[in-house]
Each structure stands twice: as C-alpha cells, then as structure tokens.
Design a protein around this motif. Structure first.
Motif, PDB file in Angstrom:
ATOM      1  N   LEU A  56       0.829  -1.204   0.000  1.00  0.00           N
ATOM      2  CA  LEU A  56       0.000   0.000   0.000  1.00  0.00           C
ATOM      3  C   LEU A  56       0.867   1.259   0.000  1.00  0.00           C
ATOM      4  N   PHE A  57       1.926   1.239   0.793  1.00  0.00           N
ATOM      5  CA  PHE A  57       2.812   2.401   0.868  1.00  0.00           C
ATOM      6  C   PHE A  57       3.434   2.709  -0.492  1.00  0.00           C
ATOM      7  N   ILE A  58       3.861   1.672  -1.211  1.00  0.00           N
ATOM      8  CA  ILE A  58       4.459   1.871  -2.536  1.00  0.00           C
ATOM      9  C   ILE A  58       3.434   2.455  -3.503  1.00  0.00           C
ATOM     10  N   VAL A  59       2.198   1.930  -3.446  1.00  0.00           N
ATOM     11  CA  VAL A  59       1.132   2.445  -4.314  1.00  0.00           C
ATOM     12  C   VAL A  59       0.841   3.911  -3.999  1.00  0.00           C
ATOM     13  N   MET A  60       0.745   4.229  -2.706  1.00  0.00           N
ATOM     14  CA  MET A  60       0.455   5.612  -2.304  1.00  0.00           C
ATOM     15  C   MET A  60       1.579   6.556  -2.709  1.00  0.00           C
ATOM     16  N   ALA A  61       2.831   6.085  -2.600  1.00  0.00           N
ATOM     17  CA  ALA A  61       3.968   6.920  -2.994  1.00  0.00           C
ATOM     18  C   ALA A  61       3.934   7.199  -4.498  1.00  0.00           C
ATOM     19  N   ALA A  62       3.631   6.168  -5.294  1.00  0.00           N
ATOM     20  CA  ALA A  62       3.539   6.346  -6.751  1.00  0.00           C
ATOM     21  C   ALA A  62       2.412   7.316  -7.104  1.00  0.00           C
ATOM     22  N   LEU A  63       1.282   7.162  -6.409  1.00  0.00           N
ATOM     23  CA  LEU A  63       0.138   8.043  -6.660  1.00  0.00           C
ATOM     24  C   LEU A  63       0.458   9.482  -6.269  1.00  0.00           C
ATOM     25  N   GLY A  64       1.117   9.639  -5.124  1.00  0.00           N
ATOM     26  CA  GLY A  64       1.479  10.976  -4.659  1.00  0.00           C
ATOM     27  C   GLY A  64       2.454  11.668  -5.590  1.00  0.00           C
ATOM     28  N   GLU A  65       3.415  10.895  -6.119  1.00  0.00           N
ATOM     29  CA  GLU A  65       4.381  11.459  -7.063  1.00  0.00           C
ATOM     30  C   GLU A  65       3.675  12.011  -8.300  1.00  0.00           C
ATOM     31  N   MET A  66       2.746  11.228  -8.865  1.00  0.00           N
ATOM     32  CA  MET A  66       2.016  11.689 -10.047  1.00  0.00           C
ATOM     33  C   MET A  66       1.131  12.886  -9.730  1.00  0.00           C
ATOM     34  N   ALA A  67       0.539  12.892  -8.525  1.00  0.00           N
ATOM     35  CA  ALA A  67      -0.330  14.003  -8.132  1.00  0.00           C
ATOM     36  C   ALA A  67       0.458  15.306  -7.997  1.00  0.00           C
ATOM     37  N   MET A  68       1.738  15.213  -7.628  1.00  0.00           N
ATOM     38  CA  MET A  68       2.579  16.409  -7.537  1.00  0.00           C
ATOM     39  C   MET A  68       2.810  17.018  -8.924  1.00  0.00           C
ATOM     40  N   VAL A  69       2.966  16.156  -9.925  1.00  0.00           N
ATOM     41  CA  VAL A  69       3.259  16.620 -11.288  1.00  0.00           C
ATOM     42  C   VAL A  69       1.986  17.044 -12.021  1.00  0.00           C
ATOM     43  N   PHE A  70       0.901  16.289 -11.785  1.00  0.00           N
ATOM     44  CA  PHE A  70      -0.375  16.562 -12.471  1.00  0.00           C
ATOM     45  C   PHE A  70      -1.469  16.824 -11.426  1.00  0.00           C
ATOM     46  N   PRO A  71      -1.451  17.986 -10.766  1.00  0.00           N
ATOM     47  CA  PRO A  71      -2.372  18.249  -9.656  1.00  0.00           C
ATOM     48  C   PRO A  71      -3.843  18.312 -10.039  1.00  0.00           C
ATOM     49  N   ASP A  72      -4.147  18.500 -11.327  1.00  0.00           N
ATOM     50  CA  ASP A  72      -5.545  18.604 -11.755  1.00  0.00           C
ATOM     51  C   ASP A  72      -6.108  17.277 -12.267  1.00  0.00           C
ATOM     52  N   MET A  73      -5.349  16.190 -12.070  1.00  0.00           N
ATOM     53  CA  MET A  73      -5.801  14.870 -12.526  1.00  0.00           C
ATOM     54  C   MET A  73      -6.031  13.943 -11.333  1.00  0.00           C
ATOM     55  N   ASN A  74      -7.197  13.287 -11.330  1.00  0.00           N
ATOM     56  CA  ASN A  74      -7.436  12.265 -10.324  1.00  0.00           C
ATOM     57  C   ASN A  74      -6.932  10.920 -10.858  1.00  0.00           C
ATOM     58  N   VAL A  75      -7.201   9.821 -10.119  1.00  0.00           N
ATOM     59  CA  VAL A  75      -6.674   8.505 -10.492  1.00  0.00           C
ATOM     60  C   VAL A  75      -7.071   8.125 -11.910  1.00  0.00           C
ATOM     61  N   GLN A  76      -8.353   8.280 -12.222  1.00  0.00           N
ATOM     62  CA  GLN A  76      -8.847   7.848 -13.532  1.00  0.00           C
ATOM     63  C   GLN A  76      -8.198   8.645 -14.658  1.00  0.00           C
ATOM     64  N   LYS A  77      -8.014   9.951 -14.468  1.00  0.00           N
ATOM     65  CA  LYS A  77      -7.404  10.779 -15.506  1.00  0.00           C
ATOM     66  C   LYS A  77      -5.909  10.495 -15.651  1.00  0.00           C
TER      67      LYS A  77
END
Length: 447
Positions: A56-77
C-alpha cells in the motif's frame, strides 16, 4: 440567466483530506472483516497486514508522485493520460464498481451493527435507512461532505486508540475478566501459523479489501486546497497508520481471546469488550463501529460520484453524469450510485446470512487491479514528467516493479484458489464485460 459551469469546487480543506485518507482505511475491513482474516490465518494474519501495508505504501507513494506533477488529474485521468481511453475506461468503471460494492458492504455492516439494538428489524431495512442518510449528506456541498467525514473519521480513530489502550490494560490484567495467561493465545490453538503459509495468502483478499480506500486521496486531489503541501504528509504517514489501526488491534484481540473463538457473526471488537465485563463498553463500541462503517459508506458515495463525473468528461461515461448542482455536486452520479445501492440492499433481502462475506471478496480483486494500474501508470509517465516533483518514489523503478509483481502473484493465487470461486467468477465476469465494452467505446469514438 447564465448557466453555471459543470466543475467541481476545491472545497476540501487540509484537515478534511487527512481524515479522509485515514477514514478510507478504517471500516468494515478491520471492524468486521478482521474476524474473517483471523479464521483464515490465526495470529499469523499480522504478517499479511504488514506485507499488505508495505505494498500500500508503494502504491500511495507512486500516486502521490504523479499528483505532484499533475495536480488537476485524479486517479482515472492519470491512467487515461498514461494508457489512453480504453484502459482508462476499464479502470474507471472497475473503480466505480469496486466502490459500489464496498459501499453496499459498509451499509449492510451498519445494518448488522444496528441489529445490536434492534434485533427484530430486518438487515435490509436498516441498511436502506443508513443508505438514505448517507446519500442525503453527499447531495450537499463537498465542504459539508468533508466536514461530516472529518467528524465521522475522528470518532473511529479515537475509538481505535481507546480500544488499543483498554485492550492492553485487559491483556496485562488491569481489568476484571482478563485472561489468566493471555500470551499463550498467540501460540496455543494450533500455533502462530495454524493454517501455514496458505492461511496468510488466503487472508490477503480481505486485507487488500481493508486497505482499499486509502487511494481515495487520488480522487479527492482535484477538490483539495493546497494539495501539493498536504499529500506528501499523508503518504508518509501510511506505515504508522497500518501499524496503529490494524496490527496493534489484531495483536490485542488474539491475546485476549483465542483466535478460533472469534465469531464471524459480529465484530471481534464488540466480542472483546463483551467478555471483559466492562459495563456498557460493548454498546459504546458498537456505536463507534456504526459511525465507522457509515463513514466508509460516505466516502464510497463520494468516490463513485466523482469517478463518474471524471469519466463523463473524457467520454468514457454518459455526458449527463457531468451535470452538477449550483453547489458543484454531481447529482446524477450520486443518483445512479443510489440506484445500485438499492439493488445491493435487495440482495441482502434475498440472502441475509452470507451476503457480507461474499461481497467482501470482490473488492479485493478490483483493488488489486487498480493498484497495479496506478503503479504501471507511474512507470509509464515517469519519463514524461514536465518537471521534477518535490515528492518522488525512491530507488525508482525497483519499488513499483516489486509491487506490481507481488500484487500480480496475489491476484493469480486468488483466481486459482477454490475458496474464492464465487468472487473469482464475478470479478472475471465484470472484467470481461468491461473489456468488451471498451472495444465498443473505442470504435464509437473513432467513428
């Protein structure tokens, strides 16, 4: 009169999102599902929770990294950006189905907890009443949703901490009704590994179901103020949340009562307080469990409606689902979710005994697939980042590859297990239908 714009407001505050991330991990999976995992693996289920927490931690870290770069995109986008509309269509609808089932499970669990006080009322009726309450909350503004979730989550977090403190006191003989030799319960009754490695592997499905929901911050990011500051703190706290909210309570339950005496009919948390002899403690704990599962159901309706809104904007769901009220609430998405919740409650009317256990296995499959998609998107997009993020996964790409291989192994093990036959059939059927539909949508979009 000017038509209002079909957009979502950034109405979620920092404290809302931090509690939403906590709340997503604390629901039926721990309060009721822990009885299933204990019956499958005994005390060794702690290992399953720890390994699941690492993934879970690895998944959350990957998700957080992408959210930093693309702040206007949710998981689906994010998945759409990485792999295109076809994969995004499958992942988006899979996530919606996942949360529909989770929400139904949480509402049925809420009904079962209400039966503690109203044993004569049927499960389906109590679940329906709870569903109507939660849908009403979500039809208000997102800030009101965040406020309700903040207090719901606060109650169950305080309750879990209180359970750990009181349970430790019972375990060490500071209360009447304490077991004479509590620590023998970890090794007696078949040992620490009563069902061997197969028991740990079998428990993973419910463990993954329990952790599913933490990725909800990837949905809430587009409605969060100052997301770039808030998300890294939440992700870094994943490990201690797993230990505090899962490992310690399971250790206490296994110490106070033999794992093979935990009944799957109710919550082991209530059973512990019932056997302790503390006056009124079981009733108080039952109330807390009720607020906990209502909180998780509240998050479920939020997740489903926002996922539909996002997909409708990319042409992967009907366009009318992007319509919002003047408070920027996707009312049609919430209404569609409500219809399916009603259908799920009807299933409880048909099979009230086994419905929760059957339905709890299906989100385990869907969460596994979603986590794999998030990790794959991070691997794909890493080389395409327009700027270097302030928060990123260390030792890239090794953690993401390790997690994808581990999750794929767990997924294949579930499919090959006869114990999960019903969940496997339903999950693979859903995946087949979505894959078939994605080709039709792709062909339509090309035309």
């Amino acid at each position: 009169m000017k038509k209002h714009e079909q957009v979502l407001n950034r109405g979620l505050l920092s404290r809302h999102v931090q509690l939403i991330a906590l709340a997503g991990m604390i629901g039926t999976g721990i309060f009721k599902g822990s009885s299933d995992t204990l019956n499958l693996a005994g005390p060794s289920v702690i290992i399953a929770y720890l390994i699941g927490g690492l993934l879970l931690f690895i998944v959350m870290a990957a998700l957080g990294e992408m959210a930093m770069v693309f702040p206007d995109m949710n998981v689906q986008k994010l998945i759409h950006h990485a792999f295109g509309s076809q994969v995004s269509f499958i992942a988006g609808w899979l996530y919606w189905i996942n949360w529909i089932i989770v929400t139904i499970v949480e509402l049925l669990a809420a009904g079962s907890f209400l039966q503690y006080w109203f044993p004569s009322l049927p499960l389906w009726l109590l679940a329906l009443i709870c569903g109507a309450l939660i849908i009403g909350i979500n039809l208000t503004s997102v800030k009101n949703y965040g406020e309700f979730e903040f207090w719901f989550a606060g109650i169950k977090i305080i309750a879990l901490i209180a359970f750990i403190i009181l349970g430790a006191c019972i375990l060490f003989g500071l209360f009447p009704g304490s077991p004479d030799h509590p620590f023998t319960n970890y090794t007696a009754h078949g040992g620490f590994f009563p069902h061997g490695a197969n028991g740990i592997l079998s428990a993973f499905l419910v463990v993954v179901f329990s952790y599913g929901g933490a990725e909800l911050i990837g949905v809430a990011v587009t409605e969060t103020k100052d997301a770039q500051r808030v998300l890294p703190k939440i992700i870094k706290g994943t490990v201690w949340r797993v230990i505090l909210f899962y490992v310690l309570p399971i250790l206490i339950i296994c110490g106070i009562m033999p794992w093979d005496k935990v009944s799957s009919a109710g919550s082991p948390f209530v059973q512990v307080f019932t056997t302790s002899g503390l006056p009124g403690a079981a009733g108080i704990m039952n109330f807390v469990l009720l607020t906990a599962v209502l909180s998780a159901a509240n998050s479920g309706i939020y997740a489903t409606s926002r996922t539909l809104f996002s997909m409708s904007q990319t042409g992967e769901a009907p366009r009318f689902l992007s319509r919002t009220t003047k408070s920027s609430v996707p009312v049609f998405g919430i209404s569609l979710t409500g219809l399916f919740i009603g259908a799920g409650v009807f299933l409880a009317y048909l099979t009230p005994e086994q419905i929760i256990s059957y339905m709890m296995t299906i989100p385990g499959f869907t969460v596994l697939l979603l986590w794999i998609a998030i990790l794959a998107a991070q691997l794909k997009l890493r080389s395409e980042y327009p700027e270097k993020p302030s928060f990123k996964v260390l030792w890239h790409p090794l953690p993401s590859i390790f997690a994808i291989l581990s999750l794929s192994f767990i997924f294949c093990s579930f499919i090959l297990s006869s114990q999960n036959a019903i969940g496997t059939f339903v999950s693979l059927f859903i995946l087949f239908v979505l894959t078939f539909a994605s080709f039709i949508i792709k062909k339509r979009n090309r035309a």
